[in-house]
Motif scaffolding. Structure first.
Motif, PDB file in Angstrom:
ATOM      1  N   HIS A  23       0.395  -1.135  -0.011  1.00  0.00           N
ATOM      2  CA  HIS A  23       0.212   0.672  -0.461  1.00  0.00           C
ATOM      3  C   HIS A  23       1.107   0.952   0.316  1.00  0.00           C
ATOM      4  N   PRO A  24       0.494   2.524  -0.389  1.00  0.00           N
ATOM      5  CA  PRO A  24       1.037   3.596  -0.608  1.00  0.00           C
ATOM      6  C   PRO A  24       1.264   4.205   0.817  1.00  0.00           C
ATOM      7  N   GLN A  25       2.181   4.579   0.993  1.00  0.00           N
ATOM      8  CA  GLN A  25       2.498   5.369   2.132  1.00  0.00           C
ATOM      9  C   GLN A  25       1.170   6.619   2.945  1.00  0.00           C
ATOM     10  N   PRO A  26       0.315   7.276   2.283  1.00  0.00           N
ATOM     11  CA  PRO A  26      -0.771   8.012   2.464  1.00  0.00           C
ATOM     12  C   PRO A  26      -2.121   7.259   2.864  1.00  0.00           C
ATOM     13  N   SER A  27      -1.485   5.644   2.460  1.00  0.00           N
ATOM     14  CA  SER A  27      -2.718   4.856   3.010  1.00  0.00           C
ATOM     15  C   SER A  27      -2.507   4.585   4.253  1.00  0.00           C
ATOM     16  N   VAL A  28      -1.428   4.209   4.683  1.00  0.00           N
ATOM     17  CA  VAL A  28      -0.965   3.878   5.420  1.00  0.00           C
ATOM     18  C   VAL A  28      -1.556   4.859   6.969  1.00  0.00           C
ATOM     19  N   ALA A  29      -0.380   5.609   6.315  1.00  0.00           N
ATOM     20  CA  ALA A  29      -1.586   6.875   7.206  1.00  0.00           C
ATOM     21  C   ALA A  29      -2.141   7.043   8.211  1.00  0.00           C
ATOM     22  N   HIS A  30      -2.685   6.723   6.847  1.00  0.00           N
ATOM     23  CA  HIS A  30      -4.445   6.870   7.190  1.00  0.00           C
ATOM     24  C   HIS A  30      -4.455   5.441   8.041  1.00  0.00           C
ATOM     25  N   TRP A  31      -4.049   4.739   7.954  1.00  0.00           N
ATOM     26  CA  TRP A  31      -4.826   3.611   8.629  1.00  0.00           C
ATOM     27  C   TRP A  31      -4.543   3.857  10.093  1.00  0.00           C
ATOM     28  N   MET A  32      -3.161   4.560  10.368  1.00  0.00           N
ATOM     29  CA  MET A  32      -2.493   4.732  10.902  1.00  0.00           C
ATOM     30  C   MET A  32      -3.313   5.744  12.129  1.00  0.00           C
ATOM     31  N   SER A  33      -4.116   7.057  11.047  1.00  0.00           N
ATOM     32  CA  SER A  33      -4.402   7.681  11.962  1.00  0.00           C
ATOM     33  C   SER A  33      -6.128   7.713  12.782  1.00  0.00           C
ATOM     34  N   HIS A  34      -6.251   6.214  12.292  1.00  0.00           N
ATOM     35  CA  HIS A  34      -8.291   5.614  13.167  1.00  0.00           C
ATOM     36  C   HIS A  34      -7.687   5.358  14.527  1.00  0.00           C
ATOM     37  N   PRO A  35      -8.711   5.919  15.472  1.00  0.00           N
ATOM     38  CA  PRO A  35      -8.185   6.390  16.991  1.00  0.00           C
ATOM     39  C   PRO A  35      -7.768   4.880  17.250  1.00  0.00           C
ATOM     40  N   LEU A  36      -8.811   3.776  16.598  1.00  0.00           N
ATOM     41  CA  LEU A  36      -8.304   2.476  18.016  1.00  0.00           C
ATOM     42  C   LEU A  36      -7.027   2.131  17.149  1.00  0.00           C
ATOM     43  N   VAL A  37      -6.730   2.645  16.044  1.00  0.00           N
ATOM     44  CA  VAL A  37      -5.537   1.524  15.606  1.00  0.00           C
ATOM     45  C   VAL A  37      -4.233   2.100  16.518  1.00  0.00           C
ATOM     46  N   ALA A  38      -4.749   3.565  16.496  1.00  0.00           N
ATOM     47  CA  ALA A  38      -3.420   4.639  17.494  1.00  0.00           C
ATOM     48  C   ALA A  38      -3.146   4.372  18.307  1.00  0.00           C
ATOM     49  N   VAL A  39      -4.580   3.926  19.432  1.00  0.00           N
ATOM     50  CA  VAL A  39      -3.864   3.029  20.619  1.00  0.00           C
ATOM     51  C   VAL A  39      -3.385   1.917  21.147  1.00  0.00           C
ATOM     52  N   LEU A  40      -3.716   0.897  20.002  1.00  0.00           N
ATOM     53  CA  LEU A  40      -3.365  -0.135  19.598  1.00  0.00           C
ATOM     54  C   LEU A  40      -1.965  -0.013  19.269  1.00  0.00           C
ATOM     55  N   LEU A  41      -1.413   0.557  18.261  1.00  0.00           N
ATOM     56  CA  LEU A  41       0.193   1.383  18.372  1.00  0.00           C
ATOM     57  C   LEU A  41       0.168   1.759  19.920  1.00  0.00           C
ATOM     58  N   ILE A  42       0.194   2.707  20.336  1.00  0.00           N
ATOM     59  CA  ILE A  42       0.860   3.131  21.782  1.00  0.00           C
ATOM     60  C   ILE A  42       0.632   2.103  22.415  1.00  0.00           C
ATOM     61  N   ALA A  43       0.178   1.517  22.441  1.00  0.00           N
ATOM     62  CA  ALA A  43      -0.029  -0.056  23.343  1.00  0.00           C
ATOM     63  C   ALA A  43       0.969  -0.483  23.192  1.00  0.00           C
ATOM     64  N   LEU A  44       1.222  -0.988  22.448  1.00  0.00           N
ATOM     65  CA  LEU A  44       2.453  -2.121  21.609  1.00  0.00           C
ATOM     66  C   LEU A  44       3.696  -1.909  22.264  1.00  0.00           C
ATOM     67  N   ILE A  45       4.052   0.254  21.859  1.00  0.00           N
ATOM     68  CA  ILE A  45       5.139   0.867  21.788  1.00  0.00           C
ATOM     69  C   ILE A  45       5.851   1.027  23.764  1.00  0.00           C
ATOM     70  N   VAL A  46       4.796   1.414  24.210  1.00  0.00           N
ATOM     71  CA  VAL A  46       4.388   1.247  26.379  1.00  0.00           C
ATOM     72  C   VAL A  46       4.757   0.241  26.108  1.00  0.00           C
ATOM     73  N   THR A  47       4.585  -1.399  26.156  1.00  0.00           N
ATOM     74  CA  THR A  47       4.294  -1.705  26.238  1.00  0.00           C
ATOM     75  C   THR A  47       5.525  -2.833  26.009  1.00  0.00           C
ATOM     76  N   SER A  48       5.980  -2.530  25.127  1.00  0.00           N
ATOM     77  CA  SER A  48       7.290  -3.166  23.911  1.00  0.00           C
ATOM     78  C   SER A  48       8.805  -2.614  25.212  1.00  0.00           C
ATOM     79  N   PHE A  49       8.555  -0.803  25.460  1.00  0.00           N
ATOM     80  CA  PHE A  49       9.607  -0.156  25.979  1.00  0.00           C
ATOM     81  C   PHE A  49       9.763  -0.873  27.359  1.00  0.00           C
ATOM     82  N   GLN A  50       8.394  -0.700  28.043  1.00  0.00           N
ATOM     83  CA  GLN A  50       8.547  -1.109  29.477  1.00  0.00           C
ATOM     84  C   GLN A  50       9.387  -3.018  29.159  1.00  0.00           C
ATOM     85  N   HIS A  51       8.771  -3.708  28.721  1.00  0.00           N
ATOM     86  CA  HIS A  51       9.684  -5.258  28.259  1.00  0.00           C
ATOM     87  C   HIS A  51      10.690  -5.533  28.660  1.00  0.00           C
TER      88      HIS A  51
END
Length: 133
Positions: A59-87
């Motif tokens: 998929h082109p970059q704008p499509s991926v950026a649009h996907w990441m802008s969805h609130p649920l996706v952003a929350v899951l990405l933030i949870a992944l980041i926080v949990t990964s770095f804590q671990h």
């Protein structure tokens, strides 16, 4: 048993645990549990992320950026980041505690490691927030 006899309780701890004064009431158990909790939390988050990235392949970059802008996706990405770095920080702390024996060097190594982990986590969070907002 005579009236003056006292019951004795044998506490079994490792030599390292006795030397450091760590027992059930200290941070060792909490640290161990947090490693397990973050590990379990990372399983579904990582599977979701891998599946999502594979489904977005090509998929082109704008499509991926649009996907990441969805609130649920952003929350899951933030949870992944926080949990990964804590671990990561928990695991690296165990390595430093096990292999750096001088107290001063261990404290410096822990401070540097935690600073690097926090800075990398903030950079990752900022990236997600920038695309999500």
């Amino acid at each position: 048993m005579a009236h003056n006899d006292k019951l004795s309780v044998t506490v079994r701890r490792s030599e390292l645990g006795r030397a450091k004064g760590l027992g059930a009431a200290r941070s060792g158990v909490h640290h161990w549990w947090m490693e397990r909790v973050t590990s379990v939390a990372l399983i579904p988050l990582t599977l979701w992320f891998v599946f999502s990235v594979l489904s977005m392949a090509g998929h082109p970059q704008p499509s991926v950026a649009h996907w990441m802008s969805h609130p649920l996706v952003a929350v899951l990405l933030i949870a992944l980041i926080v949990t990964s770095f804590q671990h990561t920080a928990l695991g690296l702390q165990v390595v430093i505690d096990d292999y750096v024996h001088q107290e001063g060097q261990r404290m410096i190594a822990l401070l540097v490691m935690k600073a690097v982990v926090v800075l990398l986590a903030l950079a990752a969070l900022l990236s997600v927030l920038k695309l999500a907002i």
